[in-house]
Design a protein around this motif. Structure first.
Motif, PDB file in Angstrom:
ATOM      1  N   TRP A 192       0.995  -1.094  -0.017  1.00  0.00           N
ATOM      2  CA  TRP A 192       0.321   0.224   0.436  1.00  0.00           C
ATOM      3  C   TRP A 192       0.512   1.373   0.066  1.00  0.00           C
ATOM      4  O   TRP A 192       1.592   1.607   0.611  1.00  0.00           O
ATOM      5  CB  TRP A 192      -0.811   0.021   1.484  1.00  0.00           C
ATOM      6  N   ARG A 223      -0.840   3.940   0.619  1.00  0.00           N
ATOM      7  CA  ARG A 223      -1.312   4.505   2.057  1.00  0.00           C
ATOM      8  C   ARG A 223      -1.592   3.256   2.441  1.00  0.00           C
ATOM      9  O   ARG A 223      -3.204   3.026   1.668  1.00  0.00           O
ATOM     10  CB  ARG A 223      -1.801   5.297   2.043  1.00  0.00           C
ATOM     11  N   ASP A 252      -8.987   3.118   5.018  1.00  0.00           N
ATOM     12  CA  ASP A 252      -9.233   3.422   6.401  1.00  0.00           C
ATOM     13  C   ASP A 252     -10.299   2.268   6.884  1.00  0.00           C
ATOM     14  O   ASP A 252     -10.529   2.198   8.362  1.00  0.00           O
ATOM     15  CB  ASP A 252      -9.528   4.707   6.681  1.00  0.00           C
ATOM     16  N   LYS A 302      -4.579   3.607  -0.898  1.00  0.00           N
ATOM     17  CA  LYS A 302      -3.923   3.842  -1.904  1.00  0.00           C
ATOM     18  C   LYS A 302      -2.742   3.335  -2.291  1.00  0.00           C
ATOM     19  O   LYS A 302      -2.034   2.517  -1.859  1.00  0.00           O
ATOM     20  CB  LYS A 302      -3.606   5.576  -2.189  1.00  0.00           C
TER      21      LYS A 302
END
Ligand code: 6R9
Length: 680
Positions: free
Chosen positions: A78, A80, A83, A102
């Motif tokens: 990843w 990011r 969540d 992301k």
């Protein structure tokens, strides 16, 4: 000769188990005997109280979020972290996984393996010309992808655009797919057997400005003029501004201002291409497939969930390990080629075979000669090819050394017991589990398969059997009630979302909802029927709608009727699938001619075949055309296809309820006509 890169295999395995290593070792110590869940799947050491395959499956559906969260953290790189694990509501047709995260799919398929083992072979291109395979390392494939990514960017392709790829299975096709993923464009791979019109329809629906193709295709020793087909297609596609043409053969083809030679343009580009950070739910690709009504649907798959599911199923259904050579012989124009030739194996750092040829070229030993030469470990093919090869005899198989094989897979349609037994006994010498894998373009990856299972668990011939991790199938009765008992049949639905499922139909979310989520509110409806055995195993019984499956190619009967009805001599038609000993299903067309038409029936049949081949593809051509004065209809004017199907199946004792039939004499005429056609 290429040797699997074992050194790096260890490295990758080590990096995969990072983060869970302490608990992983602890679990290994704790559970040395029987089946070891943590050794089998490192993530499971974090799942409380899970031991054994069935317990792991139970956990994956009862604690779906924590299961998929652990797997997604472990197996994807990843940019990011996400969540939210999922935000899905099947009653609304809303599916979303790993929001906030992301990543870049091409980085997951290439860069991370290049870092650990640049010289490992990513692709073995099994060219049509036997014995002339070409290998590409991960480093080479990354460079090819980067050059292509830079080229597309330079030519104005942007994040959110959709590139149509009309190519046979070859390394540049794979690099094109990955280049799109690298720069954030979606791809739309169109099977290179489709006609110009079928291609044009898909280009238009996808609104592509860029097409990538080859000058000529080579398959089974025959040349196909793919560039010429593209030329014909783009004439009716105003969106197309540029066509890149790879040179599969030496033959020069006509080029216009809009056309570029792909390899020449790639040479001008850098081998480094900055990957676009993509949201988990950005579109990765569209893939067109047939439904029971209307035009083909552009099913949309997105980034993280699709890639994770393709990789995870590839690893566990086939027992793929580092260093193995994976041979999926499906064309990349189908979802099987996407998930198990390209994305699954590459995300796992595997070596994948790109098969350009046919099972009988230059002779019926082709598959097994290739298995011997490439030392293929897992072979994944279609029942139609198996049935064809049975006819040529065992000697074509036995001639070659198949000792490298560990697993045999089947996909695309039900595999009959005879074909299953032959695959198992003759090809696999009784050593290799045969996995009959059920799934669809819509599901993104395998949903039901005998593996993974406990090591000694039974495999029942011709049954897909066990739901994969995170998959919760249910059977519905005709009233839409869930059937809870075993030894029962019903409509196959899924009660829970999973990361690999399609997100929408391009440009038509309403159709997506109506087709998959409205028939059984709160469930995903597959369109297939299934039987659940006494022991709880699933067996797929076939489509419940008007979609047929010819040699593993899915096609709506309505699509073929559409073309047949365009023939000026035809008043109306009904297309039915009938059971075919090799193709699984064949196409049977009932045709009513317009009054006063004075053309030989044989000529019209020929004309219809040409039209279907031109407008769709050769495989969709009717094997039989039965001319009739009228078709059996209900009083409200609906053609009674159910009755036609029974006639074609020669099952006249179960024509069923004919009370709504407008004119019973029509059925008798149809039966007579059918008998006449068969006796010819
Ligand atoms: C992967 C693929 C999907 C349809 C599906 C079903 C049939 C696929 C099957 C099978 C019985 C299997 N199908 N695998 N039927 N047993 N193992 O084929 O995708 O082209 O979208 O077709 O194929 O009817 O609904 P796709």
């Amino acid at each position: 000769m290429w040797l699997p890169c074992r050194c790096a295999a260890k490295y990758v395995a080590a990096s995969f188990s990072r983060g869970v290593s302490a608990s992983f070792l602890h679990a290994l110590r704790r559970n040395r005997s029987s089946w070891n869940a943590a050794a089998f799947m490192p993530e499971s050491s974090g799942f409380e109280g899970v031991s054994g395959r069935d317990a792991l499956h139970d956990y994956s559906v009862s604690h779906s979020e924590s299961f998929w969260a652990a797997v997604a953290r472990q197996r994807l790189s990843w940019i990011r972290p996400f969540d939210v694990v999922q935000d899905c509501d099947l009653s609304q047709g809303r599916i979303s996984w790993f929001e906030g995260g992301k990543l870049n799919v091409s980085v997951n398929c290439l860069d991370r393996h290049v870092h650990t083992c640049p010289e490992r072979v990513a692709l073995i291109w099994e060219r049509d010309e036997q014995g002339s395979e070409v290998r590409y390392t991960y480093k080479e494939l990354l460079e090819m992808t980067c050059r292509l990514g830079n080229l597309l960017r330079r030519q104005g392709v942007k994040k959110g655009d959709c590139v149509t790829i009309y190519m046979p299975t070859c390394p540049l096709a794979v690099a094109s797919m990955l280049a799109c993923a690298r720069i954030g464009a979606a791809h739309n791979v169109v099977f290179a057997g489709f006609s110009a019109e079928a291609l044009a329809e898909r280009i238009r629906d996808a609104q592509s400005s860029t097409v990538i193709t080859v000058n000529q295709g080579v398959r089974g020793g025959k040349i196909t003029e793919l560039k010429r087909t593209v030329d014909a297609a783009v004439r009716s596609c105003p969106s197309v501004q540029q066509v890149f043409v790879a040179m599969r053969t030496e033959k020069q083809v006509e080029m216009t201002d809009r056309d570029f030679v792909l390899e020449e343009e790639m040479l001008k580009e850098d081998v480094v291409c900055e990957p676009a950070p993509m949201d988990s739910e950005d579109v990765l690709f569209l893939l067109y497939t047939s439904g029971s009504t209307g035009k083909p649907k552009g099913l949309v798959h997105t980034q993280a969930g699709y890639l994770l599911y393709a990789a995870f199923t590839h690893r566990y259904v086939f027992g793929y390990h580092d260093g193995d050579v994976f041979g999926c012989v499906a064309d990349i124009g189908w979802i099987t080629g996407h998930s198990y030739t390209v994305y699954g194996p590459l995300a796992n750092g595997g070596t994948t075979v790109l098969f350009e040829s046919t099972p009988v070229y230059p002779d019926p030993g082709r598959y097994w000669e290739m298995v011997e030469r490439l030392r293929i470990n897992q072979f994944y093919g279609a029942p139609t090819a198996i049935r064809l090869l049975i006819k040529y005899g065992d000697q074509w198989v036995k001639k070659y050394d198949r000792s490298s094989l560990t697993t045999l897979g089947s996909v695309g349609e039900p595999i009959n017991t005879e074909a299953w037994e032959w695959y198992n006994r003759v090809v696999g010498e009784g050593r290799c589990p045969v996995v009959d894998t059920w799934w669809q373009t819509e599901t993104g990856g395998i949903c039901i398969a005998p593996k993974p299972s406990e090591p000694d668990a039974e495999i029942v011939p011709g049954m897909a059997m066990r739901p994969f991790f995170g998959i919760k199938p249910v059977l519905m009765d005709t009233e839409g009630k869930v059937l809870t008992s075993n030894n029962t049949s019903g409509a196959l639905c899924m009660a829970q979302p999973w990361p690999g499922m399609a997100r929408t139909i391009h440009n038509n979310h309403q159709r997506f909802i109506e087709t998959y989520f409205q028939p059984y509110p709160g469930y995903f409806f597959t369109g297939d029927g299934a039987y659940r055995s006494e022991k709880g195993y699933y067996q797929i019984t076939g489509r419940l709608d008007d979609v047929i499956n010819v040699s593993g190619h899915r096609i709506g009967t309505a699509e073929i009727e559409d073309v047949v009805n365009q023939c000026p001599a035809v008043a109306e038609s009904a297309v039915i699938g009938y059971s075919h000993s090799i193709k699984g299903q064949g196409v049977y067309a009932f045709v009513v001619l317009k009054k006063g038409v004075d053309i030989q029936e044989a000529d019209i049949s020929k004309q219809l075949n040409n039209m279907v081949s031109e407008k769709i593809a050769k495989y969709a051509c009717p094997e039989f055309v039965q001319f009739a004065k009228r078709l059996p209809k209900t009083r409200s004017g609906k053609i009674m296809r159910r009755v036609l199907r029974k006639v074609v199946e020669c099952d006249l004792d179960s024509l069923g309820d004919l009370s709504t039939l407008d004119d019973p004499a029509a059925v008798q005429e149809i039966i007579k006509g059918h008998e006449k056609l068969l006796s010819k």
